[in-house]
Design a protein around this motif. Structure first.
Motif: not given
Length: 302
Positions: A227-237
């Protein structure tokens, strides 16, 4: 080779006069670890004449988890609990042999404009606890473990992860984790995960295996350890999952169990309003949610 096993679009579903986005169950994926049902409520702006009013209704064989981002819900149940759920708190009710509860807009908000946003989740119980006595636990927002790592903020809403443990008294190996970002951030958390894992993108975007995904999508990994990923600015997961049960869990209306006969008996008890099996909710006895017509027809057709 992509680690994405399934991408589920949020589906609209009605509960009373409120629209939620149903994520699980899905035709191609009935559960993720012990998580068998997830509703995303809102975000909704309610007028002064609009209120959440889910009348008393029953559950068996599961634990309910309510987690709000905005608004408030008054929870009452047949165990005698009566409290207001506020954003960031975790409401955990274990049905076991049977419990009844209602969820309504608090009285002081019923004539004002308000917002409501959050998650309602069902977690299956291990087979040896499906017939346990019902119980209830409420965790205040201040008691939910939170930490930062660079430009990432974490909250462990339930379960165990990264050497931390939420005070929510779960009954199996699971995790429910909130991650929010400041700036573009890479997340490599696979080594901490176990069992099955799904990711729900609440806001912002995530990039997985070169593909960009936005809100209202549930991503299920083939291998939690990758499980690897990149989040944008001000993202919530939100990441949730854990060890799946060895037995299948059946869902029929509000009932979950590994034994269809137990579900059939609960269905009959609720239809007959057997208050020994499903006690009344103190302070909320004027109405209740009857078995839906579709459920009645399916029982008659057997």
């Amino acid at each position: 080779m992509s680690n994405l096993g399934l991408i589920i679009e949020e589906k609209a579903a009605d509960i009373g006069n409120f629209l939620v986005g149903r994520l699980l169950p899905f035709r191609e994926k009935r559960a993720v670890g012990p998580f068998v049902f997830i509703d995303h409520m809102g975000p909704a702006a309610l007028k002064d004449y609009q209120n959440l009013d889910v009348a008393p209704h029953p559950h068996i064989g599961l634990s309910t988890l309510t987690y709000l981002l905005e608004g408030a819900i008054q929870h009452k149940d047949s165990l005698g609990n009566d409290l207001e759920i506020q954003p960031g708190a975790v409401n955990w009710m274990t049905a076991g042999t049977g419990v009844v509860h209602s969820e309504r807009t608090p009285e002081y908000l019923r004539s004002t404009e308000k917002h409501l946003h959050g998650f309602q989740i069902w977690v299956g119980l291990p087979k040896d606890l499906e017939q346990s006595e019902p119980s209830f636990h409420h965790t205040e927002a201040a008691d939910v473990p939170g930490w930062t790592d660079g430009g990432l903020r974490y909250k462990l809403i339930a379960g165990e992860l990264s050497g931390r443990k939420s005070p929510v008294p779960v009954h199996s190996l699971l995790f429910f984790l909130e991650i929010s970002s400041t700036g573009i951030q890479k997340v490599n958390i696979g080594s901490e995960l176990f069992g099955e894992v799904a990711m729900y993108v609440l806001n912002g975007t995530v990039t997985v295996d070169g593909q960009v995904f936005g809100g209202k999508q549930l991503l299920i990994a083939k291998d939690a350890k990758l499980c690897e990923f990149e989040m944008s600015d001000s993202a919530t997961v939100y990441l949730f999952g854990g060890e799946p049960f060895p037995e299948e869990r059946y869902i029929f209306w509000n009932f979950v169990n590994s034994d269809k006969a137990v579900i059939e008996k609960a269905t009959e008890n609720w239809h007959q309003q057997n208050h020994e099996a499903f006690p009344l909710v103190p302070g909320d006895t004027d109405d209740y949610v009857p078995l839906p017509e579709a459920v009645l027809k399916s029982r008659l057709s057997r």
